[in-house]
Scaffold this motif. Structure first.
Motif, mmCIF file in Angstrom:
data_model
loop_
_atom_site.group_PDB
_atom_site.id
_atom_site.type_symbol
_atom_site.label_atom_id
_atom_site.label_comp_id
_atom_site.label_asym_id
_atom_site.label_seq_id
_atom_site.Cartn_x
_atom_site.Cartn_y
_atom_site.Cartn_z
ATOM 1 N N VAL A 56 0.871 -1.175 0.000
ATOM 2 C CA VAL A 56 0.000 0.000 0.000
ATOM 3 C C VAL A 56 0.908 1.224 0.000
ATOM 4 C CG1 VAL A 56 -1.800 1.279 1.222
ATOM 5 C CG2 VAL A 56 -1.768 -1.235 1.313
ATOM 6 N N ASN A 57 0.835 2.042 -1.040
ATOM 7 C CA ASN A 57 1.711 3.210 -1.119
ATOM 8 C C ASN A 57 1.031 4.403 -0.457
ATOM 9 O OD1 ASN A 57 3.997 4.683 -1.720
ATOM 10 N ND2 ASN A 57 3.353 5.161 -3.805
ATOM 11 N N MET A 58 1.025 4.376 0.866
ATOM 12 C CA MET A 58 0.387 5.440 1.654
ATOM 13 C C MET A 58 1.189 6.736 1.579
ATOM 14 S SD MET A 58 -2.283 6.004 3.641
ATOM 15 C CE MET A 58 -2.824 4.367 4.169
ATOM 16 N N PHE A 59 2.523 6.624 1.414
ATOM 17 C CA PHE A 59 3.419 7.787 1.444
ATOM 18 C C PHE A 59 4.252 7.840 0.159
ATOM 19 C CE2 PHE A 59 2.600 6.766 5.835
ATOM 20 C CZ PHE A 59 2.675 7.946 6.554
ATOM 21 N N PRO A 60 3.687 8.288 -0.978
ATOM 22 C CA PRO A 60 4.512 8.424 -2.185
ATOM 23 C C PRO A 60 5.751 9.284 -1.941
ATOM 24 C CG PRO A 60 2.197 8.688 -2.729
ATOM 25 C CD PRO A 60 2.273 8.636 -1.224
ATOM 26 N N HIS A 61 6.829 8.918 -2.613
ATOM 27 C CA HIS A 61 8.120 9.617 -2.591
ATOM 28 C C HIS A 61 8.908 9.380 -1.306
ATOM 29 C CE1 HIS A 61 6.664 11.471 -6.197
ATOM 30 N NE2 HIS A 61 5.664 12.039 -5.546
ATOM 31 N N THR A 62 8.385 8.551 -0.407
ATOM 32 C CA THR A 62 9.137 8.139 0.775
ATOM 33 C C THR A 62 9.431 6.654 0.665
ATOM 34 O OG1 THR A 62 7.340 7.373 2.217
ATOM 35 C CG2 THR A 62 7.698 9.769 2.072
ATOM 36 N N ALA A 63 10.289 6.159 1.553
ATOM 37 C CA ALA A 63 10.613 4.731 1.564
ATOM 38 C C ALA A 63 9.604 3.917 2.371
ATOM 39 C CB ALA A 63 12.015 4.529 2.141
ATOM 40 N N HIS A 64 8.616 4.576 2.939
ATOM 41 C CA HIS A 64 7.659 3.919 3.821
ATOM 42 C C HIS A 64 6.803 2.920 3.037
ATOM 43 C CE1 HIS A 64 5.281 3.904 7.581
ATOM 44 N NE2 HIS A 64 4.257 3.672 6.789
ATOM 45 N N VAL A 65 6.720 1.679 3.523
ATOM 46 C CA VAL A 65 5.944 0.629 2.860
ATOM 47 C C VAL A 65 4.866 0.116 3.804
ATOM 48 C CG1 VAL A 65 6.005 -1.615 1.707
ATOM 49 C CG2 VAL A 65 7.971 -0.062 1.508
ATOM 50 N N GLU A 66 3.617 0.346 3.457
ATOM 51 C CA GLU A 66 2.509 -0.284 4.165
ATOM 52 C C GLU A 66 2.042 -1.482 3.348
ATOM 53 O OE1 GLU A 66 -0.333 1.681 6.287
ATOM 54 O OE2 GLU A 66 1.016 3.277 6.959
ATOM 55 N N SER A 67 1.292 -2.370 3.979
ATOM 56 C CA SER A 67 0.859 -3.570 3.266
ATOM 57 C C SER A 67 -0.345 -4.189 3.955
ATOM 58 C CB SER A 67 1.996 -4.592 3.182
ATOM 59 O OG SER A 67 2.463 -4.937 4.469
ATOM 60 N N ILE A 68 -0.996 -5.086 3.255
ATOM 61 C CA ILE A 68 -2.091 -5.891 3.784
ATOM 62 C C ILE A 68 -1.764 -7.347 3.524
ATOM 63 C CG2 ILE A 68 -4.547 -6.450 3.632
ATOM 64 C CD1 ILE A 68 -5.128 -3.652 2.770
ATOM 65 N N ALA A 69 -1.977 -8.198 4.522
ATOM 66 C CA ALA A 69 -1.727 -9.627 4.389
ATOM 67 C C ALA A 69 -2.912 -10.397 4.967
ATOM 68 C CB ALA A 69 -0.438 -10.016 5.094
ATOM 69 N N VAL A 70 -3.158 -11.586 4.438
ATOM 70 C CA VAL A 70 -4.286 -12.410 4.874
ATOM 71 C C VAL A 70 -3.785 -13.796 5.251
ATOM 72 C CG1 VAL A 70 -6.523 -13.405 4.247
ATOM 73 C CG2 VAL A 70 -5.847 -11.168 3.341
ATOM 74 N N PHE A 71 -4.240 -14.276 6.412
ATOM 75 C CA PHE A 71 -3.890 -15.602 6.921
ATOM 76 C C PHE A 71 -5.188 -16.350 7.243
ATOM 77 C CE2 PHE A 71 -0.658 -12.530 7.909
ATOM 78 C CZ PHE A 71 0.524 -13.153 7.543
ATOM 79 N N GLU A 72 -5.222 -17.640 6.920
ATOM 80 C CA GLU A 72 -6.415 -18.442 7.187
ATOM 81 C C GLU A 72 -6.047 -19.761 7.795
ATOM 82 O OE1 GLU A 72 -8.736 -18.941 3.669
ATOM 83 O OE2 GLU A 72 -9.615 -16.936 3.773
#
Length: 432
Positions: A414-430
């Motif tokens: 998830v690119n919440m902060f364009p132009h920064t190195a910050h990486v957000e993400s979503i993951a699913v476990f079942e």
């Protein structure tokens, strides 16, 4: 001067080259480039280096939009085309999952991204008086420095907020207590722009007049914080527009204080919540936990589905405002909030919450290691994990997969902060 070929980017957006058995991290270099570099720190297994000259540029290299890029530490990737930034962050996520956690999802989600400019609805800026001639500086910290960058505009702030920077410098320079003004926190809401001043001395009558005139002319709201977070007060106007954000798809509005955690990128947050809810798939009658719930950014949308939700958060203030939002949005009968330190939770803590059909986890950068370790016999059938640090997600994913036997179904950046190195993400476990 040594020459290297850049293979990829690391989690700080530094170019990675291999040289004589060492990994070399080169500031400002992009994948595919051949560069000359100068090392400023040498260790047995790696070196840190500055970019000296680009011998073969990447097709993704672009001219930075902001004149302060390279000095201001607010952005580190403006020299890379925005779509390439998104692809690079997806690779950082995949690499972190395997390198740190030794886990791979069964599939990858397409990355979430939005407008690359003018997206920031929140910013914390330093304030520093220089002298009578140069006046006051406002800015983010310089790159890898505690000094404040002297910025006059900011391309990632909303344009109307960026245009306030120069008038604010003039205002602050005229205050009698400018030497005690440490920080400016900007929060853009649905109905107003809030400016919180961390100012460690009382305002005199002239200071108060200047703030009121500025607020009236620029249509902003001033908050003051003379001490800790509990000392925040709305200074002027005392009544008027609410500081809030919305999730229109779920017909929700959340009131918040300027220091409360909210996502900086409202547009991407809306898409992220939509995706998280689709992956969680809450059903009427299910009991669902939202861990590290904050103001209820996911809690209330889950409740809109008809499910019953327990939101757990460590901050009493956030929980109080979450309960109020649930009431205002007509969801108090489906939402329960609890205060707990999830960084120190145990199996006993989890059992006390009761059984859940599903769980959403949205921790800060430290991750949720004690929570995932403590699931024990209370494992929900599905977990959606929203992460703001791929390294701690990878560590926690390894526990879910190897200790608790979850399938790692999918993940995406998830690119919440364009132009920064910050990486957000979503993951699913079942559960299998």
């Amino acid at each position: 001067m040594p020459v290297g070929v850049i293979e990829s980017l690391d989690h700080e957006a530094r170019g990675i080259a291999r040289q004589d058995g060492k990994t070399v991290f080169v500031d400002g270099a992009l994948p595919g480039e051949t560069v000359e570099y100068a090392s400023f720190r040498r260790k047995p297994s790696y070196e840190l280096a500055h970019l000296v000259k680009i011998l073969k540029p990447s097709n993704a290299r672009v001219e930075p939009l902001c004149p302060h890029f390279g000095v201001c530490g607010g952005c580190v990737m403006q020299h890379m085309e925005p779509a390439a930034q998104v692809a690079a962050k997806q690779r950082v996520l995949e690499d972190s999952l395997w390198r740190i956690g030794r886990v791979r999802p069964e599939s990858m989600l397409p990355p979430i991204h939005g407008a690359p400019w003018g997206y920031r609805h929140r910013a914390r800026l330093g304030v520093r008086k220089i002298d009578a001639e140069k006046g006051v500086m406002i800015g983010f910290h310089e790159w890898r420095s505690s000094y404040i960058a002297d910025i006059k505009q900011c391309s990632v702030l909303r344009p109307d907020v960026s245009r306030l920077l120069l008038p604010l410098r003039e205002l602050f320079a005229s205050l009698s207590v400018v030497d005690r003004l440490q920080q400016l926190e900007i929060s853009v809401g649905e109905h107003c722009v809030a400016l919180l001043l961390r100012i460690l001395a009382p305002l005199n009558s002239n200071d108060q007049r200047l703030l009121r005139e500025f607020a009236d002319f620029h249509q902003v709201v001033f908050y003051l914080q003379p001490k800790g977070p509990d000392s925040i007060t709305r200074f002027y106007p005392t009544a008027g527009p609410r500081l809030s954000y919305t999730l229109p798809e779920f017909d929700l509005e959340f009131d918040f204080l300027p220091t409360d955690f909210t996502q900086v990128n409202h547009a991407v947050n809306q898409v992220m919540v939509r995706r998280a809810l689709r992956l969680l798939d809450p059903q009427p009658g299910e009991r669902i936990a939202d861990m590290f719930c904050g103001l209820g950014n996911f809690t209330l949308p889950i409740a809109r589905s008809g499910a019953h939700v327990l939101g757990v958060e460590g901050s009493q203030g956030l929980v109080k405002r979450g309960r109020e939002s649930a009431r205002i949005n007509g969801l108090a009968d489906r939402v329960e909030f609890g205060v707990a330190n999830l960084f120190e939770c145990t199996e006993k803590t989890i059992r006390a919450f009761g059984a859940f059909d599903k769980m959403l986890i949205d921790p800060p950068r430290e991750g949720a290691i004690e929570l995932v370790r403590s699931l024990g016999e209370c494992k929900p059938a599905r977990i959606v994990y929203v992460s703001c640090h791929p390294g701690t997600l990878a560590r926690d994913a390894a526990v879910l997969v190897n200790t608790h036997g979850y399938r790692f179904v999918t993940a995406g950046a998830v690119n919440m902060f364009p132009h920064t190195a910050h990486v957000e993400s979503i993951a699913v476990f079942e559960q299998p």
